[in-house]
Design an enzyme around this catalytic site. Sequence first.
Site, PDB file in Angstrom:
ATOM      1  N   GLU A  42       5.281  30.029  23.114  1.00 47.36           N
ATOM      2  CA  GLU A  42       4.082  30.830  23.423  1.00 47.36           C
ATOM      3  C   GLU A  42       2.858  29.918  23.405  1.00 47.36           C
ATOM      4  OE1 GLU A  42       4.074  34.694  21.537  1.00 47.36           O
ATOM      5  OE2 GLU A  42       6.248  34.681  21.417  1.00 47.36           O
ATOM      6  N   HIS A  45      14.707  48.702  18.127  1.00 47.07           N
ATOM      7  CA  HIS A  45      13.969  47.450  17.957  1.00 47.07           C
ATOM      8  C   HIS A  45      14.310  46.881  16.595  1.00 47.07           C
ATOM      9  CE1 HIS A  45      10.141  45.172  16.857  1.00 47.07           C
ATOM     10  NE2 HIS A  45      10.695  44.476  17.834  1.00 47.07           N
ATOM     11  N   GLU A  83      13.035  43.747  14.367  1.00 50.40           N
ATOM     12  CA  GLU A  83      12.228  42.546  14.066  1.00 50.40           C
ATOM     13  C   GLU A  83      12.856  41.900  12.829  1.00 50.40           C
ATOM     14  OE1 GLU A  83       9.364  40.725  15.337  1.00 50.40           O
ATOM     15  OE2 GLU A  83      10.337  39.529  13.781  1.00 50.40           O
ATOM     16  N   HIS A 141      12.745  38.711  21.788  1.00 52.84           N
ATOM     17  CA  HIS A 141      11.412  38.097  21.650  1.00 52.84           C
ATOM     18  C   HIS A 141      11.505  36.932  20.670  1.00 52.84           C
ATOM     19  CE1 HIS A 141       8.472  40.723  23.860  1.00 52.84           C
ATOM     20  NE2 HIS A 141       9.682  41.088  24.241  1.00 52.84           N
ATOM     21  N   GLU A 142      10.610  35.959  20.861  1.00 49.54           N
ATOM     22  CA  GLU A 142      10.702  34.677  20.145  1.00 49.54           C
ATOM     23  C   GLU A 142      12.138  34.163  20.252  1.00 49.54           C
ATOM     24  OE1 GLU A 142       9.465  37.514  18.255  1.00 49.54           O
ATOM     25  OE2 GLU A 142       7.607  37.113  19.309  1.00 49.54           O
ATOM     26  N   GLU A 171      11.461  36.953  25.933  1.00 45.75           N
ATOM     27  CA  GLU A 171      10.055  36.577  26.025  1.00 45.75           C
ATOM     28  C   GLU A 171      10.023  35.070  26.293  1.00 45.75           C
ATOM     29  OE1 GLU A 171       6.169  37.764  23.369  1.00 45.75           O
ATOM     30  OE2 GLU A 171       7.859  36.833  22.377  1.00 45.75           O
ATOM     31  N   GLU A 211       0.988  40.530  24.982  1.00 52.25           N
ATOM     32  CA  GLU A 211       0.409  40.695  23.638  1.00 52.25           C
ATOM     33  C   GLU A 211      -0.753  39.734  23.383  1.00 52.25           C
ATOM     34  OE1 GLU A 211       3.928  40.037  21.312  1.00 52.25           O
ATOM     35  OE2 GLU A 211       3.693  37.864  21.300  1.00 52.25           O
TER      36      GLU A 211
HETATM   37  C1  NOJ Z   1       6.190  39.797  18.696  1.00 54.29           C
HETATM   38  C2  NOJ Z   1       6.777  40.376  19.948  1.00 54.29           C
HETATM   39  O1  NOJ Z   1       6.552  39.537  21.047  1.00 54.29           O
HETATM   40  C3  NOJ Z   1       6.168  41.744  20.162  1.00 54.29           C
HETATM   41  O2  NOJ Z   1       6.624  42.301  21.376  1.00 54.29           O
HETATM   42  C4  NOJ Z   1       6.479  42.629  18.999  1.00 54.29           C
HETATM   43  O3  NOJ Z   1       5.764  43.832  19.157  1.00 54.29           O
HETATM   44  C5  NOJ Z   1       6.079  41.991  17.665  1.00 54.29           C
HETATM   45  N1  NOJ Z   1       6.516  40.643  17.569  1.00 54.29           N
HETATM   46  C6  NOJ Z   1       6.656  42.768  16.498  1.00 54.29           C
HETATM   47  O4  NOJ Z   1       8.041  42.669  16.500  1.00 54.29           O
HETATM   48 CA    CA Z   2       5.998  37.105  20.909  1.00 50.24          CA
END
Ligand code: NOJ
Ligand code: CA
Length: 662
Positions: free
Chosen positions: A166, A366, A368, A435-436, A454, A460
Amino acid sequence: MMKRLFALGSMTALLGACTPSTTLLSPDGRNSVAFDAATMTYAVLRDGDTLIRPSALGIAAQERDFSGFRFGVVHHTSGDREWSQPWGENKTHRDRYNEMTVELHNSDDRTELCLRFRAYDDGVAFRYELNAPDSLTVTDELTEFRFADEETAISWSIPGNFETYELQYREQPVAGVRDANTPFTFRSGKGAYGSVHEAALYDYPEMVLRRDAEGVLKADLAPLPNGVKAYIPGRFTTPWRTVQLGDKPVDLINSSLILNLNEPSKIADTSWIKPQKYVGVWWGMHLGTQVWTMGPRHGATTENALRHIDFAAANNIQGVLFEGWNQGWENWGGSQHFDYVEPYADFDLERIAAYAREKGVELWMHAETGGNIPEFEEQMERAFARYAELGVHTLKTGYAGGFKGGYLHHSQYGVQHYQRVVETAARYGIMLDVHEPIKETGIRRTWPNMMTREGARGMEWNAWSEGNSAEYLSTLPFVRLLAGPMDYTPGIFDIDYSTAKADKGRIEWNGPNAHCCIKTTLARQIANWVIIYSPLQMAADFIENYEGHPAFRFFRDFDADCDRSVALQGEIGDYIVLARRAGDRWFLGAGTNGEARTLAQPLSFLEDGVTYTATIYADAPDSARNPENYRIERRTVTSADTLEIAMAARGGQAVTFIPENE
Ligand code: NOJ
Ligand code: CA
């Protein structure tokens, strides 16, 4: 002690008497790789011009002294086949190449290493195939990329970083590059375009380019915490080192090289894998008007979820994503402890899942991780089994946080983890949006449930940083997107979102994006749905900003299940025009950088003999100053017509072409 499996210099004496130079040509004869056994180097040429001068090959490992290696047999072969995939920018590809394998023998005359080179019309590639008796501790990869005319060759890349992609693009002479991640896109001094990347990255760290002590750009692998690059079995195949090649920047986008270098699908029944459009509870958290944790501003509430499902059902949108549905968000950035099964008390998961099923909408989950890999892996089977039981087929994962144990995101540890998730998800019939992530290297061909990721600055960044410029967006297709799909999460209509923030109560805002706005026009936001390919394509704004908005018609008409794509024209960092076909509909997306631009685009990609209704979503005359202004125009066109695409500064244009009789 580190021993070189083979390297520039170390082989010269050994091969003294026999110095075979071996050249491999692409089927059209324009691209070539010249391998020189005497110096153990390769060079890359196009139309006879050297793009990469003789550059070292090799891998350094701890265990074994390979200095007895001798240059062995060279095999030549070729391939030409068509193959298809369940989804993609293009559903069918032609895989046509010439191949050369060079065997290297140890003192017992056994082949312990094979170099496999491929030359395609759209680029060249090579990889190392090891057949050592014991496992190896890789300490370095010696592959060099000695660009010709480094002063005049221009490059576009992000810095080499083993934790994140990023990052902002740099346009600079190759000579100025200290380190860079891949795809590393360049224009040679003579004007040919190319991009260095890798294909089929498994069980190995990612490669970045970094200048060594002698000032040479060479492969640098993401290390493990102890400095070792990788632990590999004796029999091992490295990822391909790839160089896409073309005459024009768009040729790189139209290339199939990366996918061609990956293996066919390992998932036998792919009928459950389907592209989708989706909306979700997401943008509010980034603006700060909602939060992931339970409380008055919680985004993922039952009421909000049902509202989103209704909106999706009414608007031809297949999926809905809710972030902050599961317990543990209080720990994000702290202990990173999440529960991947237990919902928050105000998110009635059973009811929401049942409602989604009733409405024919896909409920996404989702997860995380915050980088807590051991905990996620420990819960993964149970969580995926639960998702499958709820009828969930899509999971967005996230790795926002350092990995526990000091592991780097892009190290062998990371690559193996990301892959374990892909394979576990496949067993539960789950598609992934990561993501990441680790960089895309075409593994979606082999694991078609690995839909999108991503791996670049997405939407974002417009919420909490200086934002993504139109120039950044005009560079993305020629660099990051060459690797494969991206979940950019495009389509914000509320360009100046300062009112949203004020209305919705975020008062602590004082970030660097002081004027609270997306850095493009609204028409460009629409165009990004076409330009930034993702089989899971999000309309990222609050659904209330789409309700009743005439321009949202584009997303309703849009079909994420693309059959064919053509990048039509573009210059890196300046502008891009792309068209995609899904069934008998075509969608066009065009975008410019900070300059207003008018382009003539022949519509010859349309089916001959068919009359289409073109609905054009264009910038208004004052869009540069009032970016939410746009105009919609309807016209009848055929493949014989030329479209004039007038774009405001930071603007764009999107067009749907629907056959008249449909
Ligand atoms: C970073 C992600 O790119 C984003 O899409 C997400 O909302 C946040 N982390 C929280 O998981
Ligand atoms: Ca991200």
